[in-house]
Design a protein around this motif. Structure first.
Motif, PDB file in Angstrom:
ATOM      1  N   PHE A 172      -5.530   9.969  -5.840  1.00 29.73           N
ATOM      2  CA  PHE A 172      -4.632   9.012  -5.179  1.00 29.73           C
ATOM      3  C   PHE A 172      -3.534   8.551  -6.142  1.00 29.73           C
ATOM      4  O   PHE A 172      -2.473   8.117  -5.712  1.00 29.73           O
ATOM      5  N   MET A 220       0.295   8.503  -5.148  1.00 26.77           N
ATOM      6  CA  MET A 220       1.124   7.286  -5.200  1.00 26.77           C
ATOM      7  C   MET A 220       2.359   7.505  -6.064  1.00 26.77           C
ATOM      8  O   MET A 220       3.429   6.978  -5.757  1.00 26.77           O
ATOM      9  N   TYR A 276      -7.648  -2.872 -14.178  1.00 26.79           N
ATOM     10  CA  TYR A 276      -8.582  -2.115 -15.016  1.00 26.79           C
ATOM     11  C   TYR A 276      -8.696  -2.767 -16.396  1.00 26.79           C
ATOM     12  O   TYR A 276      -9.774  -2.850 -16.970  1.00 26.79           O
ATOM     13  N   PHE A 330       1.589  -7.356   0.417  1.00 27.87           N
ATOM     14  CA  PHE A 330       1.179  -5.956   0.610  1.00 27.87           C
ATOM     15  C   PHE A 330       0.174  -5.903   1.759  1.00 27.87           C
ATOM     16  O   PHE A 330      -0.989  -5.580   1.593  1.00 27.87           O
ATOM     17  N   THR A 386      -1.826  -4.999   5.202  1.00 26.13           N
ATOM     18  CA  THR A 386      -2.357  -3.797   5.843  1.00 26.13           C
ATOM     19  C   THR A 386      -2.192  -3.939   7.352  1.00 26.13           C
ATOM     20  O   THR A 386      -2.468  -5.001   7.908  1.00 26.13           O
ATOM     21  N   ARG A 446      -3.284  -2.351  11.075  1.00 27.23           N
ATOM     22  CA  ARG A 446      -4.182  -1.446  11.795  1.00 27.23           C
ATOM     23  C   ARG A 446      -3.495  -1.032  13.094  1.00 27.23           C
ATOM     24  O   ARG A 446      -3.095  -1.884  13.888  1.00 27.23           O
ATOM     25  N   ASN A 462      -3.787   5.431   5.414  1.00 26.53           N
ATOM     26  CA  ASN A 462      -5.201   5.729   5.204  1.00 26.53           C
ATOM     27  C   ASN A 462      -5.684   6.140   6.591  1.00 26.53           C
ATOM     28  O   ASN A 462      -5.732   5.340   7.501  1.00 26.53           O
ATOM     29  N   GLY A 484      -9.308   4.436   8.963  1.00 26.81           N
ATOM     30  CA  GLY A 484     -10.206   3.453   8.377  1.00 26.81           C
ATOM     31  C   GLY A 484     -11.592   3.540   8.999  1.00 26.81           C
ATOM     32  O   GLY A 484     -11.792   4.233   9.995  1.00 26.81           O
ATOM     33  N   SER A 485     -12.534   2.814   8.429  1.00 29.11           N
ATOM     34  CA  SER A 485     -13.901   2.925   8.949  1.00 29.11           C
ATOM     35  C   SER A 485     -14.007   2.358  10.354  1.00 29.11           C
ATOM     36  O   SER A 485     -14.916   2.687  11.095  1.00 29.11           O
ATOM     37  N   ILE A 534      -4.516   3.300   9.360  1.00 30.36           N
ATOM     38  CA  ILE A 534      -4.242   2.171   8.473  1.00 30.36           C
ATOM     39  C   ILE A 534      -2.902   2.403   7.795  1.00 30.36           C
ATOM     40  O   ILE A 534      -2.707   3.419   7.133  1.00 30.36           O
ATOM     41  N   LEU A 539      -0.605   0.989   4.959  1.00 26.42           N
ATOM     42  CA  LEU A 539      -0.898   0.173   3.783  1.00 26.42           C
ATOM     43  C   LEU A 539       0.354  -0.368   3.138  1.00 26.42           C
ATOM     44  O   LEU A 539       1.121   0.394   2.546  1.00 26.42           O
TER      45      LEU A 539
HETATM   46  C1  HEM Z   1     -10.286   4.031  -7.155  1.00 29.97           C
HETATM   47  C2  HEM Z   1      -9.651   3.544  -6.114  1.00 29.97           C
HETATM   48  C3  HEM Z   1     -10.175   3.427  -4.720  1.00 29.97           C
HETATM   49  C4  HEM Z   1     -11.387   3.742  -4.207  1.00 29.97           C
HETATM   50  C5  HEM Z   1     -12.600   4.329  -4.901  1.00 29.97           C
HETATM   51  C6  HEM Z   1     -11.364   3.399  -2.796  1.00 29.97           C
HETATM   52  C7  HEM Z   1     -12.419   3.555  -1.921  1.00 29.97           C
HETATM   53  C8  HEM Z   1     -12.427   3.187  -0.598  1.00 29.97           C
HETATM   54  C9  HEM Z   1     -13.500   3.413   0.329  1.00 29.97           C
HETATM   55  C10 HEM Z   1     -14.801   4.100   0.009  1.00 29.97           C
HETATM   56  C11 HEM Z   1     -13.130   2.885   1.527  1.00 29.97           C
HETATM   57  C12 HEM Z   1     -13.919   2.889   2.817  1.00 29.97           C
HETATM   58  C13 HEM Z   1     -13.489   4.107   3.566  1.00 29.97           C
HETATM   59  C14 HEM Z   1     -13.900   4.053   5.003  1.00 29.97           C
HETATM   60  O1  HEM Z   1     -15.103   4.093   5.305  1.00 29.97           O
HETATM   61  O2  HEM Z   1     -13.013   3.976   5.849  1.00 29.97           O
HETATM   62  C15 HEM Z   1     -11.827   2.341   1.367  1.00 29.97           C
HETATM   63  C16 HEM Z   1     -11.123   1.722   2.362  1.00 29.97           C
HETATM   64  C17 HEM Z   1      -9.896   1.164   2.183  1.00 29.97           C
HETATM   65  N1  HEM Z   1      -9.074   1.286   1.072  1.00 29.97           N
HETATM   66 FE1  HEM Z   1      -9.578   2.201  -0.648  1.00 29.97          FE
HETATM   67  N2  HEM Z   1     -10.138   2.895  -2.482  1.00 29.97           N
HETATM   68  C18 HEM Z   1      -9.381   2.880  -3.630  1.00 29.97           C
HETATM   69  C19 HEM Z   1      -8.079   2.455  -3.769  1.00 29.97           C
HETATM   70  C20 HEM Z   1      -7.374   1.818  -2.775  1.00 29.97           C
HETATM   71  C21 HEM Z   1      -6.043   1.298  -2.940  1.00 29.97           C
HETATM   72  C22 HEM Z   1      -5.237   1.408  -4.227  1.00 29.97           C
HETATM   73  C23 HEM Z   1      -5.703   0.720  -1.753  1.00 29.97           C
HETATM   74  C24 HEM Z   1      -4.422   0.031  -1.344  1.00 29.97           C
HETATM   75  C25 HEM Z   1      -3.297   0.199  -1.950  1.00 29.97           C
HETATM   76  C26 HEM Z   1      -6.827   0.877  -0.847  1.00 29.97           C
HETATM   77  C27 HEM Z   1      -6.875   0.401   0.449  1.00 29.97           C
HETATM   78  C28 HEM Z   1      -7.940   0.558   1.297  1.00 29.97           C
HETATM   79  C29 HEM Z   1      -8.020  -0.053   2.620  1.00 29.97           C
HETATM   80  C30 HEM Z   1      -6.977  -0.943   3.279  1.00 29.97           C
HETATM   81  C31 HEM Z   1      -9.248   0.315   3.155  1.00 29.97           C
HETATM   82  C32 HEM Z   1      -9.830  -0.130   4.500  1.00 29.97           C
HETATM   83  C33 HEM Z   1      -9.473   0.702   5.608  1.00 29.97           C
HETATM   84  C34 HEM Z   1     -10.015   0.061   6.895  1.00 29.97           C
HETATM   85  O3  HEM Z   1      -9.426  -0.943   7.340  1.00 29.97           O
HETATM   86  O4  HEM Z   1     -11.030   0.509   7.431  1.00 29.97           O
HETATM   87  N3  HEM Z   1      -7.816   1.559  -1.495  1.00 29.97           N
HETATM   88  N4  HEM Z   1     -11.412   2.525   0.072  1.00 29.97           N
END
Ligand code: HEM
Ligand code: HEM
Ligand code: SF4
Ligand code: SF4
Lengths: 81, 426
Positions: B20, B24, B45, B84, B86, B88, B118, B121-122, B127, B129
């Motif tokens: 990612f 980005m 971090y 920032f 989000t 849906r 994204n 989403g779950s 999504i 962002l």
């Molecule tokens: C190492 C970095 C990241 C990891 C490991 C990670 C991991 C995850 C995981 C496992 C989910 C759940 C996926 C699902 O079941 O739909 C998720 C959802 C999401 N992530 Fe990430 N993510 C990362 C970085 C980011 C970043 C940088 C953003 C925003 C700029 C972001 C925004 C989101 C959002 C908004 C959701 C929720 C989606 C929903 O509404 O269902 N994530 N992320």
């Protein structure tokens, strides 16, 4: 005696004005109309948002209700017009 | 907004997998605010703490959901992510898009947001962002007026219902998942767009026990297709599988070295209820023991099919909150008819019975599955007016007492608690 919608609205607004914390859960309003079904109370509270008497406020994953003038913080104030 | 040094994030670009961070950086070429996401994440971090703030905004005018507000707590250093949020967007049932629609959505998002998405989403939604508060209303206007699409649910709302692609492509669908998903989305517009509950509530519809939308793990109300009568068997096709003329699992595993198809090892021995056997070269199933898991049908789709009397099982209460841990939904209604002829009235009855109870009894921020756990299954079943059956029993009893209600005992019993307490103070 069952309360009228206006009475319930007034009770909800009163509660939102006086509660120690500005943000309230929908459940906090149930007591404003003990005889009414929760889904009806929710409808009334949501109507009050439409009228501008209340606003929605999100904690990130839960949605709460508040009086707009009690939310000072920048994110909240501009949240809902 | 300029590029920041991100030595730790850059590590995530190494290795053979997609990153990612790379995505980005590419996006930042046209949307410079993406440099600030990377910069802020690098800072997180270093500091080992998030620099995002939650809260506040929930929607556009008239809506109490669909927008999830996010703000930076270091906006001076990263102005691109000061806001920032989000967004849906309600996905189409079964996730069918035209390329034209996808292009229009991406153009819209390039105009009003970071361009980052994204999918999905779950909850199921698309999504989008990252955008600023002042872009929300114009974006919503274009989304609804030009594209004819709507926001999904968030917060304590009914979340956007989702479904498997069902009858549109899958011969195993036991009901029309897309139709009920769409019908209930329309029926419950108010609950989707405005908060209604102590906490979130999700519907998901899978056409069979393969459960392609993972309804049983992710939804408060899972409708999973099943059948009442017997699995349909074509014995001639069984012979073809045994002879190796038909590929097992529709050929899905043909690249692996699995050896010749072995009906006993791959089907009979793996049947979870051990209800299959061979009599000569005929495959037999004791359908009264079969729990409709789909395994044998998945392996031999040309020989076995779901029965003809189709409907669904309703499982209630899956959740994955961080504190109390995840749990699967519990089977409550073993079989219910799912028919568009009655506009899903019988399903709506079940849904509203749960809501009426949960809204009253559920605590703030308590998912219905947690409320069920708290009161116990017997209480929940009586709320639902469902007769307990052996399949509701998860484990042998751990409480030695048996409680009877008066109407359950022949002849009943007289018990005046006030009289009793006069003689035996509590
Ligand atoms: C190492 C970095 C990241 C990891 C490991 C990670 C991991 C995850 C995981 C496992 C989910 C759940 C996926 C699902 O079941 O739909 C998720 C959802 C999401 N992530 Fe990430 N993510 C990362 C970085 C980011 C970043 C940088 C953003 C925003 C700029 C972001 C925004 C989101 C959002 C908004 C959701 C929720 C989606 C929903 O509404 O269902 N994530 N992320
Ligand atoms: C250390 C960083 C973060 C933590 C610990 C965190 C934690 C959480 C938690 C606990 C939830 C609620 C889960 C539930 O519904 O039970 C949540 C929801 C969510 N978060 Fe975060 N979050 C983080 C960063 C972010 C970021 C960077 C974004 C986007 C810019 C984001 C967007 C979301 C969204 C869209 C939801 C779903 C809200 C909803 O379901 O209505 N989060 N997060
Ligand atoms: S859940 Fe069942 S019916 Fe739906 S797509 Fe998957 S296999 Fe087919
Ligand atoms: S559907 Fe599952 S339980 Fe039923 S016979 Fe096939 S493998 Fe056994």
């Amino acid at each position: 005696m069952a309360m009228s919608v206006e009475e319930v609205e007034a009770a909800i607004i009163e509660k939102a004005k006086k509660a120690p914390k500005p943000q309230l859960y929908i459940k906090d309003f149930y007591k404003c109309a003990p005889d009414m079904k929760p889904r009806q109370i929710k409808k009334i509270a949501n109507k009050l948002v439409e009228k501008g008497e209340l606003m929605f406020w999100s904690s990130g994953s839960t949605t709460m209700y508040a009086r707009p003038d009690r939310i000072k913080d920048e994110e909240g104030a501009e949240g809902i017009n | 907004m300029a590029k920041h040094d991100t030595p730790m994030l850059d590590e995530l670009e190494k290795g053979p997998w997609p990153s990612f961070v790379t995505d980005m950086k590419r996006q930042a070429e046209t949307h410079p605010e993406c440099w600030d996401i990377l910069g802020q994440l690098e800072l997180s971090y270093e500091d080992k703490i998030t620099h995002w703030k939650h809260g506040g905004i929930v929607g556009v005018f008239g809506y109490g959901g669909g927008i999830v507000g996010r703000y930076s707590d270091v906006p001076d250093r990263f102005p691109g992510v000061e806001h920032f949020h989000t967004i849906r967007v309600n996905q189409p049932a079964g996730l069918y898009y035209s390329t034209e629609n996808l292009r229009a959505l991406m153009d819209l998002w390039d105009k009003y947001g970071s361009g980052m998405t994204n999918m999905h989403g779950s909850t199921g939604d698309m999504i989008l962002l990252g955008t600023r508060t002042e872009n929300l209303e114009p974006l919503f206007w274009d989304l609804t007026h030009d594209l004819g699409q709507d926001l999904g649910g968030s917060g304590s709302n009914l979340r956007t219902p989702s479904c498997c692609l069902g009858e549109s492509r899958c011969e195993w669908a036991c009901y029309d998942t897309q139709d009920i998903c769409y019908a209930l989305t329309m029926h419950y517009q108010d609950e989707i767009h405005r908060p209604a509950f102590p906490y979130k509530f999700k519907f998901k519809f899978s056409g069979c026990a393969n459960d392609c939308v993972a309804a049983i793990a992710r939804s408060d109300f899972a409708v999973i297709g099943t059948w009442k009568d017997d699995i349909q068997i074509d014995q001639a096709a069984v012979k073809e599988y045994v002879a190796g003329n038909y590929p097992a699992n529709g050929g899905a595993h043909k690249d692996g070295d699995w050896g010749p198809f072995n009906l006993k090892k791959e089907v009979i021995d793996l049947c979870p209820t051990q209800c299959m056997w061979m009599e000569g070269d005929e495959l037999k199933i004791d359908n009264s023991e079969c729990n409709r898991c789909m395994h044998c049908i998945n392996v031999m789709p040309r020989a076995l099919r779901p029965g003809k009397e189709k409907g669904a099982t309703i499982c209630i209460g899956a959740k994955a909150p961080i504190l109390d841990g995840a749990q699967f939904a519990t089977m409550i209604i073993p079989f219910i008819e799912v028919s568009k002829d009655n506009e899903y009235e019988n399903i709506i009855d079940v849904i509203e019975r749960i809501w009426d109870w949960w809204m009253e009894v559920g605590k703030n921020r308590e998912r219905v599955g947690e409320t069920m756990q708290r009161v116990g299954l017997p209480t929940f079943l009586s709320v639902m007016e469902v007769e307990p059956i052996p399949q509701h029993v998860k484990e042998p009893r751990s409480n030695p007492y048996v409680f009877w209600k008066e109407e359950e005992v022949p002849g009943g019993f007289e018990r005046d608690i006030v009289e009793f307490r006069k003689r035996h103070a509590a």
